[in-house]
Design a protein around this motif. Structure first.
Motif, mmCIF file in Angstrom:
data_model
loop_
_atom_site.group_PDB
_atom_site.id
_atom_site.type_symbol
_atom_site.label_atom_id
_atom_site.label_comp_id
_atom_site.label_asym_id
_atom_site.label_seq_id
_atom_site.Cartn_x
_atom_site.Cartn_y
_atom_site.Cartn_z
ATOM 1 N N SER A 104 0.690 -1.167 0.020
ATOM 2 C CA SER A 104 0.087 0.003 -0.060
ATOM 3 C C SER A 104 0.815 1.268 0.103
ATOM 4 O O SER A 104 0.374 2.386 -0.310
ATOM 5 C CB SER A 104 -0.851 -0.088 1.184
ATOM 6 O OG SER A 104 -0.095 -0.146 2.373
ATOM 7 N N CYS A 105 2.098 1.255 0.412
ATOM 8 C CA CYS A 105 2.775 2.505 0.533
ATOM 9 C C CYS A 105 4.332 2.564 -0.438
ATOM 10 O O CYS A 105 4.489 3.512 -0.802
ATOM 11 C CB CYS A 105 3.039 2.939 1.829
ATOM 12 S SG CYS A 105 3.937 1.758 3.096
ATOM 13 N N GLN A 106 5.049 1.338 -0.363
ATOM 14 C CA GLN A 106 6.175 1.311 -0.937
ATOM 15 C C GLN A 106 6.374 -0.013 -1.701
ATOM 16 O O GLN A 106 7.006 -0.918 -1.213
ATOM 17 C CB GLN A 106 7.219 1.568 -0.170
ATOM 18 C CG GLN A 106 8.687 1.776 -1.020
ATOM 19 C CD GLN A 106 9.803 2.071 -0.086
ATOM 20 O OE1 GLN A 106 9.584 2.488 1.159
ATOM 21 N NE2 GLN A 106 10.839 2.206 -0.813
ATOM 22 N N PRO A 107 5.644 -0.377 -3.012
ATOM 23 C CA PRO A 107 5.829 -1.648 -3.315
ATOM 24 C C PRO A 107 7.044 -2.015 -4.131
ATOM 25 O O PRO A 107 7.411 -3.194 -4.508
ATOM 26 C CB PRO A 107 4.497 -1.650 -4.618
ATOM 27 C CG PRO A 107 4.278 -0.197 -4.781
ATOM 28 C CD PRO A 107 4.941 0.454 -3.714
ATOM 29 N N GLY A 127 7.669 -11.048 6.598
ATOM 30 C CA GLY A 127 6.707 -11.025 5.295
ATOM 31 C C GLY A 127 6.554 -12.259 4.582
ATOM 32 O O GLY A 127 7.410 -13.172 4.951
ATOM 33 N N SER A 128 5.796 -12.166 3.502
ATOM 34 C CA SER A 128 5.367 -13.679 2.873
ATOM 35 C C SER A 128 5.926 -13.365 1.470
ATOM 36 O O SER A 128 5.847 -14.248 0.619
ATOM 37 C CB SER A 128 4.123 -14.344 3.137
ATOM 38 O OG SER A 128 3.118 -13.374 2.554
ATOM 39 N N GLY A 129 6.128 -12.000 1.097
ATOM 40 C CA GLY A 129 6.551 -11.788 -0.460
ATOM 41 C C GLY A 129 5.487 -12.252 -1.231
ATOM 42 O O GLY A 129 4.286 -11.858 -0.937
ATOM 43 N N PRO A 130 5.407 -12.418 -2.604
ATOM 44 C CA PRO A 130 6.757 -12.575 -3.259
ATOM 45 C C PRO A 130 7.615 -11.269 -3.519
ATOM 46 O O PRO A 130 6.720 -10.264 -4.008
ATOM 47 C CB PRO A 130 6.539 -13.500 -4.476
ATOM 48 C CG PRO A 130 5.059 -12.965 -4.833
ATOM 49 C CD PRO A 130 4.557 -12.794 -3.370
ATOM 50 N N VAL A 131 8.804 -11.246 -3.385
ATOM 51 C CA VAL A 131 9.580 -10.156 -3.733
ATOM 52 C C VAL A 131 10.666 -10.355 -4.591
ATOM 53 O O VAL A 131 11.380 -11.498 -4.697
ATOM 54 C CB VAL A 131 10.488 -9.679 -2.317
ATOM 55 C CG1 VAL A 131 11.443 -8.589 -2.578
ATOM 56 C CG2 VAL A 131 9.525 -9.176 -1.047
ATOM 57 N N ARG A 132 10.633 -9.758 -5.874
ATOM 58 C CA ARG A 132 11.592 -9.863 -6.980
ATOM 59 C C ARG A 132 12.972 -9.113 -6.872
ATOM 60 O O ARG A 132 12.913 -7.749 -6.494
ATOM 61 C CB ARG A 132 10.948 -9.717 -8.345
ATOM 62 C CG ARG A 132 11.553 -9.805 -9.445
ATOM 63 C CD ARG A 132 12.486 -10.997 -9.972
ATOM 64 N NE ARG A 132 11.389 -12.015 -10.316
ATOM 65 C CZ ARG A 132 11.814 -13.262 -10.778
ATOM 66 N NH1 ARG A 132 12.860 -13.309 -10.814
ATOM 67 N NH2 ARG A 132 10.856 -14.076 -11.062
#
Length: 177
Positions: A104-107, A127-132
């Motif tokens: 919601s604020c810094q994707p 967190g659960s991500g997913p983070v690329r």
């Protein structure tokens, strides 16, 4: 402008000759080649860490330049903290959080070629991500070998330069009024 261009060309010519065999007995460092490859990995609830490493026998220097971290499809609106585990200047392992992403604020976060020396481990600390994670794998190789073909090309170009650049003495003109 023409004099500056000629000076630059003369310098480049000396530089290439120096790489082939040196100028006046001085040796210049060997030619350097640099290759760059795309890098990417994804951290999630299933894959919480990823380690980027290279072969130890490799004589090249490797750099991992990170460009961006971003949440991808399926991410929840929760804090996703990404941590980097690497070695500092004393070769001690350290863990540093580099991003705190929330949908919601810094994707996403731009890291502007943040450079790391392998081996490097990326961890999804919370967190659960997913983070690329994206970036470039840069490989710098210093070649100590000068091929025979390059040497013969340099010798040929030196002979051509001698023919083109020969300076003749000025002719004296007698009887000027």
């Amino acid at each position: 402008m023409a004099a500056g261009t000629a000076a630059a060309l003369a310098f480049l010519s000396q530089e290439s000759r120096a790489r082939a065999g040196g100028i006046g007995g001085l040796r210049v460092p060997a030619p350097v080649t640099m290759d760059s490859f795309f890098f990417g990995c994804e951290l999630s609830g299933h894959t919480r860490s990823f380690t980027f490493k290279v072969e130890e026998e490799d004589d090249a220097e490797h750099v991992l330049a990170l460009t961006m971290l971003c949440l991808t499809e399926g991410a929840k609106d929760e804090c996703n903290v990404v941590e980097v585990v690497a070695r500092n200047h004393d070769h001690q392992e350290i863990a540093v959080p580099v991003a705190n992403l929330k949908l919601s604020c810094q994707p996403m976060l731009s890291l502007d070629d943040f450079q790391l020396q392998p081996p490097v481990t990326f961890r999804l600390k919370s967190g659960s991500g997913p983070v690329r994670i994206t970036g470039r794998h840069q490989i710098v190789t210093i070649s100590n070998d000068v091929s025979e073909e390059e040497e013969s090309e340099e010798e040929g170009s030196e002979e051509e330069e001698a023919e083109l650049c020969s300076i003749l003495p000025a002719k004296k003109q007698g009887g000027r009024p």
